[in-house]
Scaffold this active site. Sequence first.
Site, mmCIF file in Angstrom:
data_model
loop_
_atom_site.group_PDB
_atom_site.id
_atom_site.type_symbol
_atom_site.label_atom_id
_atom_site.label_comp_id
_atom_site.label_asym_id
_atom_site.label_seq_id
_atom_site.Cartn_x
_atom_site.Cartn_y
_atom_site.Cartn_z
ATOM 1 N N ARG A 71 26.606 64.514 15.313
ATOM 2 C CA ARG A 71 25.280 64.078 15.810
ATOM 3 C C ARG A 71 25.340 62.666 16.368
ATOM 4 N NH1 ARG A 71 20.727 64.409 11.731
ATOM 5 N NH2 ARG A 71 22.170 63.196 10.441
ATOM 6 N N SER A 88 33.656 60.791 8.706
ATOM 7 C CA SER A 88 33.804 61.357 7.351
ATOM 8 C C SER A 88 35.207 61.817 7.045
ATOM 9 C CB SER A 88 32.813 62.501 7.198
ATOM 10 O OG SER A 88 31.547 62.072 7.632
ATOM 11 N N ASP A 120 30.767 59.226 5.305
ATOM 12 C CA ASP A 120 29.462 59.879 5.147
ATOM 13 C C ASP A 120 28.903 59.701 3.747
ATOM 14 O OD1 ASP A 120 30.674 63.355 4.982
ATOM 15 O OD2 ASP A 120 31.389 61.498 4.069
HETATM 16 C C1 0WK Z 1 25.105 65.502 6.640
HETATM 17 C C2 0WK Z 1 25.559 64.068 6.869
HETATM 18 C C3 0WK Z 1 26.967 64.032 7.349
HETATM 19 C C4 0WK Z 1 27.833 64.763 6.367
HETATM 20 C C5 0WK Z 1 27.320 66.120 6.191
HETATM 21 C C6 0WK Z 1 28.121 66.843 5.160
HETATM 22 O O1 0WK Z 1 24.728 63.456 7.845
HETATM 23 O O2 0WK Z 1 27.400 62.732 7.503
HETATM 24 O O3 0WK Z 1 29.151 64.746 6.814
HETATM 25 O O4 0WK Z 1 25.979 66.118 5.749
HETATM 26 O O5 0WK Z 1 27.629 68.112 5.032
HETATM 27 P P1 0WK Z 1 28.159 69.332 5.891
HETATM 28 O O6 0WK Z 1 27.554 69.227 7.200
HETATM 29 O O7 0WK Z 1 29.648 69.242 5.913
HETATM 30 O O8 0WK Z 1 27.707 70.509 5.120
HETATM 31 C C1 BGC Z 2 36.767 63.654 3.702
HETATM 32 C C2 BGC Z 2 35.812 62.601 3.228
HETATM 33 C C3 BGC Z 2 34.389 63.047 3.434
HETATM 34 C C4 BGC Z 2 34.194 64.394 2.830
HETATM 35 C C5 BGC Z 2 32.800 64.909 3.029
HETATM 36 C C6 BGC Z 2 36.440 64.958 3.083
HETATM 37 O O1 BGC Z 2 37.246 65.948 3.611
HETATM 38 O O2 BGC Z 2 38.080 63.302 3.362
HETATM 39 O O3 BGC Z 2 36.032 61.414 3.895
HETATM 40 O O4 BGC Z 2 33.542 62.118 2.840
HETATM 41 O O5 BGC Z 2 35.085 65.305 3.367
HETATM 42 O O6 BGC Z 2 32.495 65.087 4.335
#
Ligand code: 0WK
Ligand code: BGC
Length: 943
Positions: free
Chosen positions: A568, A629, A683
């Site tokens: 994003r 992240s 993140d």
């Molecule tokens: C939303 C956060 C982002 C993070 C994500 C993790 O804004 O920085 O990496 O959540 O959740 P996912 O999208 O991997 O389920």
């Molecule tokens: C990354 C982290 C991150 C996490 C959640 C991991 O795979 O190594 O830096 O915070 O994922 O997104």
Amino acid sequence: MNKEQQQPCDASWPSPIVEPMDSVGPVELGSGAGALGCSPEVLSHPSDSSKLVQECLQQFMVTEAQLQQIRASLLSSMEQGLMGQNPASAVRMLPTYVGSTPHGTEQGDFVVLELGATGASMRVLWVTLTGIEGCRVDPRSREFVIPPEVMLGPGQQLFDFAARCLAEFLEAFPVKNRCLPLGFNFSFPCHQTGLDRSTLISWTKGFRCSGVEGRDVVQLLREAIERQGASSLAVVAVVNDTVGTMMDCDPGLGPCEVGLVVDTGTNACYMEEARHVASLDEDRGRVCVSVEWGSFSDDKALGPVLTPFDKALDQGSLNPGAQRFEKMIGGLYLGELVRLVLAHLARRGLLFGGCTSPALLNQGSVGLEHVAEMEDPSSGEARVLAVLQNLGLSPGASDVKLVQLVCEAVSTRAARLCAAALAAVLGRLQHSREQHALQIAVATGGQVFKRHPRFHSLLQKTVILLAPGCDISFIPSVDGGGRGVAVVTAVAARLADHRRLLEETLAPFRLDREQLAAVQVQMREAMAKGLQGEASSLRMLPTYVRATPDGSERGDFLALDLGGTNFRVLLVRVTTGGVQITSQVYAIPERVTQGSGQQLFDHIVDCIVDFQQRQGLGGQSLPLGFTFSFPCRQLGLDQGILLNWTKGFNASDCEGQDVVALLREAIGRRQAVELNVVAIVNDTVGTMMSCGYEDHHCEVGLIVGTGTNACYMEELQNVAAVAGDSGHMCINMEWGAFGDDGTLSVPSTCFDASVDRASINPGKQRFEKLISGMYLGEIVRYILLHLNSLGVLFRGQQTQCLQTRDIFKTKFLSEIESDSLALRQVRAILEDLGLPLTSDDALIVREVCQAVSRRAAQLCGAGVAAVVEKIRENRGLEELMVTVGVDGTLYKLHPHFSSLVAATVKDLAPRCTVTFLQSEDGSGKGAALVTAVACRLAQTTRV
Ligand code: 0WK
Ligand code: BGC
Ligand code: BGC
């Protein structure tokens, strides 16, 4: 104690009480009023008596209209029972957990214990199923007479008696070291909650043992078998005799979809559409329902056909007021009805010259066998005379015919009433299958069918009358349903075996408190080592974020959020009124995540430019915060060396590089774009900051999404890598890698190993691969493949679709485990995947999902407990109050994940009061806030 040794002292009848009236005077039950001997009122001419006898027997005549009314009333009472409405008159309609008629593939040796079908006897059978259609091995069986005191005594005595009979029977069989599946044919109304869990509702027929009603009869039998030491028996199924009879039907002839028993008692079962059974959470397939029509008692329908003899019999029975319908049909009662009528007519001088006998006045002295014999056209007068003389009577010539008329009246009514009930079941089948022309096979079983000369034909004729649209074939059960029970037992044994294999497969996923506490300790040790810069799987990376927001931040900021499900670009406006966010999600195609670093960062800049254009930000150089992240060793707020990619990213020439520099170079490559990259944050840090803006107790950031990780505010003095010993530093733990050095004691299953082997970073991110969204679906897929290969799932049929990587999305776990989702919806999700599944399969898949997600949540909870305890100890506090800012699709969408994490933290860190605050705007806002703090600090140092 074989059957022959015992003579007719029938315990089914307690002592006599009242005297109802009919057109031919009072009906007396047994001895007492109108004592033995002959009555003074002997009528002069036999024809008078015959007319009066006819008149008396007229009461047993049930008209077709009355039969139709009984059929209709029973049908509506069945529908009420199916909908779970149980007004007094409704029949119980009990689901039996038998979901299909026999396939004929069942095979093996089974022991069957029959209790209750044939009155005061118990039968043990050894049944061998060949699994070959049409190839039947006759069961070997033995019958044991149950002493009256056992039928009326304490329940434990009855079950001990049964266990002794089993042991005695098995002495003749080579059962050494074999564990034999046992099917319990228990012919009484029971609430079943599984094939091997069944609670007795109430005794019927001649039984009334104490301490059994309301109890699980399988458990009682298992306990008795244990007391008996007959360890070679495993009770795997409890089956009603009607179900055994239906399942005994040779698939070649049937399959039968109705089981009808008329033995001492009477009842029927049939295959109902599962969606019509309210108590079952099912919408597909069929389930066998035991009607328990013996308790049908709608006065409007039955009132007109009940005779004073029925009332007298009921009042003299073990269960007055109950099983009224059964008492007009069951073999236990036919003889008694005949006796009551004969005794009554004798007293009126209409039979036996007005003389009675002790036997005639003795309840239970006339049994089904007597009625059957006296009605048997081949018996002839001699046999009738013999039967009556056996009862101590001196029948005259005309008596024989009159007695036969009495028998015929009673049994004819029984057959016609039974036909009306069967017609109701057929009517129900026509309705539930929307088939007016129904072709159906009905399996019949029971002594009344076997022994009574006319019962079957009478029933057949009447049911054809009452159910004209049905083409019915009656298939007599060969051996009383013993084989049918063995077939159900075979299915149950298979399911029990599946259950055992499932438990074995899922056992390593069930972590106990000790294992979780060990994880907490191991994580604390790894944290300490990581902070000291010693070798540790937790890199404990300083983030150069020294403080959480204090609310004084202001300004417009750009933020990037890379590394989660979505990439994003955000415009974050921080004003006195709060934070406004405008954001745009951009896809990062796999060719970019797996391409070159330059491609990746050029793609990022393309998105930023597109966003600026859409937001009319062209030409503005806003401070930018970059949520990246992935594990980065930060050298400053705007310098982060990527240590290694995770979560499926693998862009080349990035690892070991400063990603802020890579971004700036990409910006540099793009003309006319000016961006001021101020900060790079993980993140977890972005999430902590974003939530910290709302709640100043927020000092921990947790992500459980595609990946997983945590950060927290550590005492600077504990951070060896950064100078200074006062104040705090936010530490990015990178706990996804926890255990990569083998320090994590949680057992790694073969499924985890398969997921790791198939990942692009085998041996890495061990903790993450046990917890996060990128992997849970894959772990489940491997388990399903394993259970499929064991034949536990999908009938062992090869399931191509499950071979496809990532086809079982982690979001399926969240959907399948949602309490609000009925099993049918679970099945819909799985069928969309192309899985050929049964409802049992859907249940098993749900259990697998639950085991995998529960382990993930508990491990995550153990990690958080380690972090908050660290903070508490850092500050030497007895109690700590802290908030954890959380984000990530898995944590947010899974129905139970968050509560399981909180419960584990509460258990492992009881001195910390932990609030979990879900981040609303993601870590983009956090990145902007970090940038704002950095800008504010830069400003104050500049002035
Ligand atoms: C939303 C956060 C982002 C993070 C994500 C993790 O804004 O920085 O990496 O959540 O959740 P996912 O999208 O991997 O389920
Ligand atoms: C990354 C982290 C991150 C996490 C959640 C991991 O795979 O190594 O830096 O915070 O994922 O997104
Ligand atoms: C029981 C039924 C059984 C029937 C035939 C009735 O008394 O309630 O469960 O199927 O007898 O044995």
